[in-house]
Design a protein around this motif. Structure first.
Motif, PDB file in Angstrom:
ATOM      1  N   THR A   1       0.625  -1.089   0.014  1.00  0.00           N
ATOM      2  CA  THR A   1      -0.038   0.045   0.074  1.00  0.00           C
ATOM      3  C   THR A   1       1.029   1.303   0.052  1.00  0.00           C
ATOM      4  O   THR A   1       0.113   2.267  -0.184  1.00  0.00           O
ATOM      5  N   TYR A   2       2.154   1.156   0.329  1.00  0.00           N
ATOM      6  CA  TYR A   2       2.921   2.306   0.758  1.00  0.00           C
ATOM      7  C   TYR A   2       2.515   3.131   1.639  1.00  0.00           C
ATOM      8  O   TYR A   2       3.061   4.316   1.974  1.00  0.00           O
ATOM      9  N   ASN A   3       1.642   2.759   2.486  1.00  0.00           N
ATOM     10  CA  ASN A   3       1.069   3.539   3.688  1.00  0.00           C
ATOM     11  C   ASN A   3       1.752   2.701   4.854  1.00  0.00           C
ATOM     12  O   ASN A   3       2.024   1.686   5.166  1.00  0.00           O
ATOM     13  N   LEU A   4       1.735   3.469   6.005  1.00  0.00           N
ATOM     14  CA  LEU A   4       2.342   3.275   7.371  1.00  0.00           C
ATOM     15  C   LEU A   4       1.692   2.032   7.771  1.00  0.00           C
ATOM     16  O   LEU A   4       0.495   1.588   7.687  1.00  0.00           O
ATOM     17  N   ASN A   5       2.662   1.061   8.438  1.00  0.00           N
ATOM     18  CA  ASN A   5       2.160  -0.394   8.555  1.00  0.00           C
ATOM     19  C   ASN A   5       2.015  -0.492  10.182  1.00  0.00           C
ATOM     20  O   ASN A   5       2.776  -0.189  11.075  1.00  0.00           O
ATOM     21  N   PRO A   6       0.436  -0.515  10.476  1.00  0.00           N
ATOM     22  CA  PRO A   6       0.146  -0.545  11.704  1.00  0.00           C
ATOM     23  C   PRO A   6       1.043  -1.592  12.626  1.00  0.00           C
ATOM     24  O   PRO A   6       1.192  -1.176  13.790  1.00  0.00           O
ATOM     25  N   LEU A   7       1.271  -2.582  12.011  1.00  0.00           N
ATOM     26  CA  LEU A   7       1.871  -3.629  12.933  1.00  0.00           C
ATOM     27  C   LEU A   7       3.492  -3.042  13.305  1.00  0.00           C
ATOM     28  O   LEU A   7       3.955  -3.662  14.255  1.00  0.00           O
ATOM     29  N   LYS A   8       4.160  -2.180  12.707  1.00  0.00           N
ATOM     30  CA  LYS A   8       5.131  -1.702  12.913  1.00  0.00           C
ATOM     31  C   LYS A   8       5.308  -0.645  13.845  1.00  0.00           C
ATOM     32  O   LYS A   8       6.301  -0.213  14.630  1.00  0.00           O
ATOM     33  N   VAL A   9       4.189   0.052  14.115  1.00  0.00           N
ATOM     34  CA  VAL A   9       3.813   1.253  14.681  1.00  0.00           C
ATOM     35  C   VAL A   9       4.092   1.125  16.342  1.00  0.00           C
ATOM     36  O   VAL A   9       4.571   1.749  16.976  1.00  0.00           O
ATOM     37  N   GLN A  10       3.244   0.176  16.872  1.00  0.00           N
ATOM     38  CA  GLN A  10       3.501  -0.327  18.044  1.00  0.00           C
ATOM     39  C   GLN A  10       4.723  -0.537  18.721  1.00  0.00           C
ATOM     40  O   GLN A  10       4.984  -0.199  19.797  1.00  0.00           O
ATOM     41  N   GLU A  11       5.585  -1.145  17.741  1.00  0.00           N
ATOM     42  CA  GLU A  11       7.284  -1.395  18.250  1.00  0.00           C
ATOM     43  C   GLU A  11       7.683  -0.137  18.536  1.00  0.00           C
ATOM     44  O   GLU A  11       8.874  -0.226  19.281  1.00  0.00           O
ATOM     45  N   LYS A  12       7.478   0.997  17.843  1.00  0.00           N
ATOM     46  CA  LYS A  12       8.164   2.431  17.897  1.00  0.00           C
ATOM     47  C   LYS A  12       7.506   3.266  19.157  1.00  0.00           C
ATOM     48  O   LYS A  12       8.343   4.262  19.389  1.00  0.00           O
ATOM     49  N   ILE A  13       6.623   2.897  19.588  1.00  0.00           N
ATOM     50  CA  ILE A  13       6.131   3.728  20.703  1.00  0.00           C
ATOM     51  C   ILE A  13       6.753   3.777  21.996  1.00  0.00           C
ATOM     52  O   ILE A  13       7.392   2.533  22.442  1.00  0.00           O
ATOM     53  N   THR A  14       7.184   4.811  22.711  1.00  0.00           N
ATOM     54  CA  THR A  14       7.611   4.939  23.935  1.00  0.00           C
ATOM     55  C   THR A  14       7.061   5.816  24.743  1.00  0.00           C
ATOM     56  O   THR A  14       6.025   6.359  24.422  1.00  0.00           O
ATOM     57  N   ILE A  15       7.872   6.073  25.961  1.00  0.00           N
ATOM     58  CA  ILE A  15       6.983   7.101  26.918  1.00  0.00           C
ATOM     59  C   ILE A  15       7.042   8.506  26.460  1.00  0.00           C
ATOM     60  O   ILE A  15       6.257   9.189  26.832  1.00  0.00           O
ATOM     61  N   LYS A  16       7.933   8.563  25.459  1.00  0.00           N
ATOM     62  CA  LYS A  16       7.924  10.049  24.754  1.00  0.00           C
ATOM     63  C   LYS A  16       7.193  10.045  23.733  1.00  0.00           C
ATOM     64  O   LYS A  16       6.675  11.661  23.123  1.00  0.00           O
ATOM     65  N   THR A  17       6.391   9.062  23.329  1.00  0.00           N
ATOM     66  CA  THR A  17       5.715   9.163  21.976  1.00  0.00           C
ATOM     67  C   THR A  17       4.139   9.995  22.310  1.00  0.00           C
ATOM     68  O   THR A  17       3.485   9.520  23.167  1.00  0.00           O
ATOM     69  N   LYS A  18       3.942  10.926  21.438  1.00  0.00           N
ATOM     70  CA  LYS A  18       2.774  11.699  21.584  1.00  0.00           C
ATOM     71  C   LYS A  18       1.857  11.823  20.640  1.00  0.00           C
ATOM     72  O   LYS A  18       0.746  11.956  20.824  1.00  0.00           O
ATOM     73  N   ALA A  19       2.408  11.470  19.398  1.00  0.00           N
ATOM     74  CA  ALA A  19       1.321  11.391  18.297  1.00  0.00           C
ATOM     75  C   ALA A  19       1.726  10.615  17.043  1.00  0.00           C
ATOM     76  O   ALA A  19       3.048  10.038  17.246  1.00  0.00           O
ATOM     77  N   ILE A  20       0.793  10.028  16.376  1.00  0.00           N
ATOM     78  CA  ILE A  20       0.980   9.387  15.029  1.00  0.00           C
ATOM     79  C   ILE A  20       0.524  10.485  13.748  1.00  0.00           C
ATOM     80  O   ILE A  20      -0.481  10.757  13.851  1.00  0.00           O
ATOM     81  N   MET A  21       1.652  10.663  13.049  1.00  0.00           N
ATOM     82  CA  MET A  21       1.381  11.362  11.909  1.00  0.00           C
ATOM     83  C   MET A  21       1.264  10.345  10.613  1.00  0.00           C
ATOM     84  O   MET A  21       2.367  10.148  10.140  1.00  0.00           O
ATOM     85  N   VAL A  22      -0.036   9.992  10.353  1.00  0.00           N
ATOM     86  CA  VAL A  22      -0.273   9.201   9.158  1.00  0.00           C
ATOM     87  C   VAL A  22      -0.310  10.009   7.764  1.00  0.00           C
ATOM     88  O   VAL A  22      -0.500  11.202   7.868  1.00  0.00           O
TER      89      VAL A  22
END
Length: 364
Positions: free
Chosen positions: A108-129
């Motif tokens: 799809t060339y779009n953000l992979n939801p399966l990969k998003v969770q792996e990159k979330i830390t306590i500093k993460t505040k937003a997802i820009m799709v």
């Protein structure tokens, strides 16, 4: 010659109306933040079934101001696709935030939801799709992740005017949707422009303030803002063209169907997802011999583009921030992607000629 884009021809059908409104604006004597901007904001909000719309100077400002409205602490992390146009990442940096690149899906060339969770830390505040090329992101999965982790969602809709999932327009799934009206977009200015749509009154009020020097009352400034105002002339042009946006999108979808049918399966074509309404700002194919094919097509009178030739992690502007080797899918996309002619000015016959040439090249 079949050019990749001819904006003069794209706007030819609208010339009389564009001439009329330009004269009206010139005679009015009011050129910034007047009734034309208010009218377009109301129409664009209605078109997207959103409560609010804020016109700004361009798509980059739309993204930056959207992020600024949340008041995130400096250095907070924002997840963003690794293969996006650099403007998405620049908006995060301009906001004093930290971009975290995440790989996209190769189909799809779009953000992979399966990969998003792996990159979330306590500093993460937003997802820009980013609804790249006019295809909506799998928003239900992104929304679930955002809710689980108390994250805001900003949608980069620069290439996806009118795209939707089950009738719900992109830009209305998250807290803010940012649009560019660069002349090549499905809804394009005769110059530059952008907008933010939102259903959140706090985002609306703050975005209006940030776009106008941080002011709500003239000469009284509440925050450090920007000069980022959609001007009256571009707003008038956009109101004219908005009436035809659905027709433009439908035309591009019909051209995409011709590509789907006529192109050899030796190229990787855009996939279709049930209930996803793609608007094909770009019709991307992937082929290993991309550069040779591009040259062959131009030698035979067909213009193409590459969106984009270099992944963001390899850009000099972001040097030292990322290791491009961490993003092999982005690298694969950027090395093989080729955008074919699919504008409002192109005909089905144009597309068939392009397909015939590509098929010829790959058969030789």
């Amino acid at each position: 010659m079949i050019p990749y884009e001819n904006l003069g021809l794209v706007n030819e059908d609208f010339l009389n109306e564009l001439n009329d409104v330009s004269l009206e604006v010139l005679k009015s004597g009011w050129y910034v933040l007047g009734k034309r901007v208010l009218e377009f904001e109301a129409k664009f909000a209605e078109y997207n079934n959103a409560k609010y719309c804020i016109g700004v100077a361009n798509g980059l400002d739309a993204l930056t101001i959207s992020l600024m409205t949340f008041g995130f602490e400096k250095g907070s992390e924002v997840i963003v696709p690794a293969n996006t146009y650099i403007a998405t990442i620049l908006a995060i940096l301009h906001s004093g935030l930290t971009p975290v690149l995440v790989e996209s899906e190769l189909d799809t060339y779009n953000l992979n939801p399966l990969k998003v969770q792996e990159k979330i830390t306590i500093k993460t505040k937003a997802i820009m799709v980013v609804h790249l090329y006019g295809k909506p992101v799998k928003m239900n999965e992104i929304i679930r992740i955002a809710k689980q982790n108390n994250l805001k969602i900003v949608e980069d809709c620069a290439q996806a005017h009118g795209a939707n999932i089950d009738g719900k327009k992109v830009g209305t799934f998250g807290e803010a949707g940012a649009f560019s009206f660069y002349p090549t977009k499905n809804l394009g200015c005769i110059g530059d422009g952008g907008a933010i749509i939102t259903n959140d009154e706090n985002v609306y009020q703050k975005a209006k303030m940030y776009r106008n020097y941080g002011s709500t009352v003239k000469y009284y400034n509440e925050v450090v803002g920007y000069n980022s105002r959609l001007d009256e002339l571009q707003a008038a042009f956009l109101s004219v063209k908005l009436k035809y946006l659905d027709d433009i999108n439908l035309h591009k979808r019909k051209l995409a169907e011709v590509y789907d049918k006529e192109l050899t399966n030796k190229v990787i074509k855009p996939i279709r997802i049930d209930n996803f309404y793609d608007v094909f700002h770009i019709y991307p194919i992937r082929v290993p011999e991309r550069d040779k094919l591009k040259k062959f097509l131009i030698d035979n009178g067909v213009g193409t583009e590459i969106h984009y030739p270099l992944q963001p992690a390899k850009q000099n502007a972001l040097k030292g921030m990322f290791d491009y080797l961490d993003y092999p899918i982005a690298e694969e996309i950027h090395n093989t992607i080729l955008s074919l002619p699919i504008s409002y000015a192109h005909s089905e016959e144009d597309v068939k000629i392009v397909c015939s040439l590509i098929n010829q090249f790959l058969e030789e």
